[in-house]
Motif scaffolding. Sequence first.
Motif, PDB file in Angstrom:
ATOM      1  N   THR A   1       0.842  -1.198   0.000  1.00  0.00           N
ATOM      2  CA  THR A   1       0.000   0.000   0.000  1.00  0.00           C
ATOM      3  C   THR A   1       0.876   1.246   0.000  1.00  0.00           C
ATOM      4  OG1 THR A   1      -0.184   0.522   2.369  1.00  0.00           O
ATOM      5  CG2 THR A   1      -1.577  -1.250   1.548  1.00  0.00           C
ATOM      6  N   SER A   2       0.259   2.362  -0.308  1.00  0.00           N
ATOM      7  CA  SER A   2       0.932   3.652  -0.151  1.00  0.00           C
ATOM      8  C   SER A   2       0.779   4.114   1.294  1.00  0.00           C
ATOM      9  CB  SER A   2       0.347   4.681  -1.124  1.00  0.00           C
ATOM     10  OG  SER A   2      -1.062   4.601  -1.158  1.00  0.00           O
ATOM     11  N   VAL A   3       1.650   5.049   1.694  1.00  0.00           N
ATOM     12  CA  VAL A   3       1.732   5.437   3.107  1.00  0.00           C
ATOM     13  C   VAL A   3       0.516   6.232   3.566  1.00  0.00           C
ATOM     14  CG1 VAL A   3       2.915   7.663   2.818  1.00  0.00           C
ATOM     15  CG2 VAL A   3       3.428   6.236   4.831  1.00  0.00           C
TER      16      VAL A   3
ATOM     17  N   GLN B   1      -3.382   7.609   7.346  1.00  0.00           N
ATOM     18  CA  GLN B   1      -4.337   8.673   7.673  1.00  0.00           C
ATOM     19  C   GLN B   1      -5.784   8.177   7.644  1.00  0.00           C
ATOM     20  OE1 GLN B   1      -3.148  11.615   8.698  1.00  0.00           O
ATOM     21  NE2 GLN B   1      -1.094  10.736   8.423  1.00  0.00           N
ATOM     22  N   ASP B   2      -5.956   6.857   7.587  1.00  0.00           N
ATOM     23  CA  ASP B   2      -7.315   6.290   7.514  1.00  0.00           C
ATOM     24  C   ASP B   2      -7.395   5.096   8.466  1.00  0.00           C
ATOM     25  OD1 ASP B   2      -9.804   5.259   6.849  1.00  0.00           O
ATOM     26  OD2 ASP B   2      -9.544   5.615   4.698  1.00  0.00           O
ATOM     27  N   THR B   3      -7.569   5.384   9.747  1.00  0.00           N
ATOM     28  CA  THR B   3      -7.573   4.309  10.745  1.00  0.00           C
ATOM     29  C   THR B   3      -8.781   3.389  10.598  1.00  0.00           C
ATOM     30  OG1 THR B   3      -8.605   5.811  12.344  1.00  0.00           O
ATOM     31  CG2 THR B   3      -6.203   5.582  12.424  1.00  0.00           C
ATOM     32  N   LYS B   4      -9.888   3.906  10.064  1.00  0.00           N
ATOM     33  CA  LYS B   4     -11.057   3.035   9.846  1.00  0.00           C
ATOM     34  C   LYS B   4     -10.746   1.965   8.801  1.00  0.00           C
ATOM     35  CE  LYS B   4     -14.670   6.297  11.231  1.00  0.00           C
ATOM     36  NZ  LYS B   4     -15.891   7.049  10.795  1.00  0.00           N
ATOM     37  N   LEU B   5     -10.008   2.360   7.762  1.00  0.00           N
ATOM     38  CA  LEU B   5      -9.618   1.377   6.752  1.00  0.00           C
ATOM     39  C   LEU B   5      -8.622   0.375   7.330  1.00  0.00           C
ATOM     40  CD1 LEU B   5      -9.845   0.351   3.892  1.00  0.00           C
ATOM     41  CD2 LEU B   5      -8.099   2.017   3.191  1.00  0.00           C
ATOM     42  N   ILE B   6      -7.715   0.847   8.162  1.00  0.00           N
ATOM     43  CA  ILE B   6      -6.788  -0.061   8.836  1.00  0.00           C
ATOM     44  C   ILE B   6      -7.565  -1.076   9.668  1.00  0.00           C
ATOM     45  CG2 ILE B   6      -4.919  -0.262  10.532  1.00  0.00           C
ATOM     46  CD1 ILE B   6      -4.022   2.558   9.672  1.00  0.00           C
ATOM     47  N   ASP B   7      -8.594  -0.610  10.379  1.00  0.00           N
ATOM     48  CA  ASP B   7      -9.414  -1.521  11.178  1.00  0.00           C
ATOM     49  C   ASP B   7     -10.104  -2.575  10.311  1.00  0.00           C
ATOM     50  OD1 ASP B   7      -8.760  -0.466  13.605  1.00  0.00           O
ATOM     51  OD2 ASP B   7     -10.540   0.794  13.789  1.00  0.00           O
ATOM     52  N   LEU B   8     -10.592  -2.161   9.144  1.00  0.00           N
ATOM     53  CA  LEU B   8     -11.190  -3.131   8.232  1.00  0.00           C
ATOM     54  C   LEU B   8     -10.164  -4.165   7.780  1.00  0.00           C
ATOM     55  CD1 LEU B   8     -13.587  -1.156   5.841  1.00  0.00           C
ATOM     56  CD2 LEU B   8     -14.188  -3.052   7.352  1.00  0.00           C
TER      57      LEU B   8
ATOM     58  N   PRO C   1       3.063  13.964   7.639  1.00  0.00           N
ATOM     59  CA  PRO C   1       4.346  13.542   8.217  1.00  0.00           C
ATOM     60  C   PRO C   1       4.517  12.029   8.123  1.00  0.00           C
ATOM     61  CG  PRO C   1       3.256  15.135   9.649  1.00  0.00           C
ATOM     62  CD  PRO C   1       2.260  14.770   8.591  1.00  0.00           C
ATOM     63  N   LEU C   2       5.639  11.599   7.551  1.00  0.00           N
ATOM     64  CA  LEU C   2       5.892  10.177   7.334  1.00  0.00           C
ATOM     65  C   LEU C   2       5.831   9.383   8.632  1.00  0.00           C
ATOM     66  CD1 LEU C   2       8.757   9.811   4.676  1.00  0.00           C
ATOM     67  CD2 LEU C   2       6.546   8.643   4.668  1.00  0.00           C
ATOM     68  N   ILE C   3       6.504   9.877   9.646  1.00  0.00           N
ATOM     69  CA  ILE C   3       6.583   9.128  10.900  1.00  0.00           C
ATOM     70  C   ILE C   3       5.203   8.990  11.532  1.00  0.00           C
ATOM     71  CG2 ILE C   3       7.452   9.246  13.273  1.00  0.00           C
ATOM     72  CD1 ILE C   3      10.107  10.197  12.153  1.00  0.00           C
ATOM     73  N   GLU C   4       4.401  10.032  11.434  1.00  0.00           N
ATOM     74  CA  GLU C   4       3.043   9.966  11.978  1.00  0.00           C
ATOM     75  C   GLU C   4       2.222   8.893  11.265  1.00  0.00           C
ATOM     76  OE1 GLU C   4      -0.541  12.652  10.833  1.00  0.00           O
ATOM     77  OE2 GLU C   4       0.471  13.666  12.512  1.00  0.00           O
ATOM     78  N   SER C   5       2.296   8.861   9.934  1.00  0.00           N
ATOM     79  CA  SER C   5       1.533   7.876   9.167  1.00  0.00           C
ATOM     80  C   SER C   5       1.975   6.456   9.486  1.00  0.00           C
ATOM     81  CB  SER C   5       1.679   8.148   7.664  1.00  0.00           C
ATOM     82  OG  SER C   5       1.118   9.400   7.308  1.00  0.00           O
ATOM     83  N   LEU C   6       3.275   6.248   9.546  1.00  0.00           N
ATOM     84  CA  LEU C   6       3.796   4.907   9.840  1.00  0.00           C
ATOM     85  C   LEU C   6       3.450   4.481  11.259  1.00  0.00           C
ATOM     86  CD1 LEU C   6       7.235   5.356   8.072  1.00  0.00           C
ATOM     87  CD2 LEU C   6       5.380   3.884   7.300  1.00  0.00           C
TER      88      LEU C   6
END
Length: 532
Positions: free
Chosen positions: A255-257, A261-268, A301-306
């Motif tokens: 995936t792209s980084v 910024q989409d924690t709901k998608l991460i949860d899915l 910010p890269l670190i925030e997204s990661l």
Amino acid sequence: MRVLLVCPEFSLSFWSFRKSCRLRGNKTVNPPLGLLTVAALLPVEWELRLVDLNVRSLTDKDWQWADLVLVSAMYIQRAGLLALMREARLRGKTVVAGGPHPTSLPMEALEAGCDFVVRGEGESTIPLLLEAMRVGKTGIIESGARPDLQTSPIPRFDLVRLKDYATITIQTSRGCPFDCEFCDVVNLFGRQPRYKTPGQVIAELETLYRLGARGPVFFCDDNFIGSKEHTRALLQELIPWLRNRGEPFTFLTQTSVNLGQDTKLIDLMTGANFDKVFIGIESSDENVLKISHKYHNIKHPLIESLYNIGQNGLAVIGSFIIGLDGEATGAGGRICAFMEETAIPMAMLGVLQAAPHTRLWHRLEKEGRLRQDRGDDMGTFAALNYEPQRPETEIMQEYLDAWDYLYEPSRYLARAYRYYSTMRPARRIQAVAPGGAAPQDRVFEPGMTLPRILIEIKALLNIIWWQGIRTSYRRQFWTQLIGMWRQNPTRLIEYLVTCAMGEDLFGMRKVVREKVTAIIKGLGERDVLEKK
């Protein structure tokens, strides 16, 4: 027609993981999905035999059996592809070559003795190939069409022995909406992603399930979240299917980084048993990312997204490139500092290679910086195939030093411990199953059968022997293992798998030191001769 489909051997690279594969009873990492898809596009009355040279060798009986030899290769398989062409010509066989390398560099395959070079995607080109064979026309078969993946058949997974592979591979889309200068995805598959329907994806998984496949499945999409709408639709069908089958699979993907910024998608994704994502970080230098047109890496910010991705349950495998234009001295050290700050255990670290017909390739060619004397591959140990903006010896030394630092065993294990011990406990979510059972913590992978559990126990004993008994860092191993059990037991298996994968990287560290030191030495000798 009797068709021999051949996958050339992959040279040693970051992705080889040969020791880890043996640890879990497998022979290599992934099956050759391109060939399995092509096999499904060939006439049903043809006899097919697939030989993956990463699993077994070709025999005289294989050659004698075949009327037609079909080979697919990526750039890193170039040497193996050309060797197969030569062997086939000596044996008088009709040969078809396809895949990323022949698509981008067709004349090389033709000059090596190939009868047909297929350029483009199989759904569009296989009908053209069959017609050319019918009328007796050889040469380059090509189509610039971007096929509708809803016409793509279920790959012929029955042609391989699934237990030979550590991770089974499927594809749900092709193409990427981004246009990073150095990436060949746009050249090969376009910027407009195309998708299989959720029903098609479920059908492929059902086929694998009925063939007895269990465990990790790699969604090898160029960017799994190229369309978040499509991704959500797929996940919403995937979750109930998994639960109805006893959750036989776990998943990883690319995936792209901006996923961070989409924690709901991460949860899915975690709800659908995704546990790892491969992300192209490439550089922590904003100017370098701008020059490379990797703008989505600087939007947030890269670190925030990661951090968001990791803390919400998806382990990140990163990618970094040394040698990009605009890069200042010390890039290797900045990568190491970035890895320590994020605690990401594992990242593919490479020097820049200009892949054929990317925008980078054409820009460097226009600037007179593209080297035509490239090596046999574009892999982990390849010399640069372009003239860099800063001294090449400096780039290669930083590359060597970064490998040496990142995959020193105690540092690697320390990052793995920090990463997994603080990650959100593994759990099932209720997002797509309202009113269902409450989220449950779990220690073991879902859907594990007794034979699989026995294999995992054997693997555990091996990793205990490798790292807990015979090494100089055994005390660290036991301290961290006990700490993981106490702090985050639901991540213990993922942590141990990461520890085991480290064994491959520790060995690679030694090979990188040997190979890259030789490259640096050769560069020094070349500089001396040029001065004379």
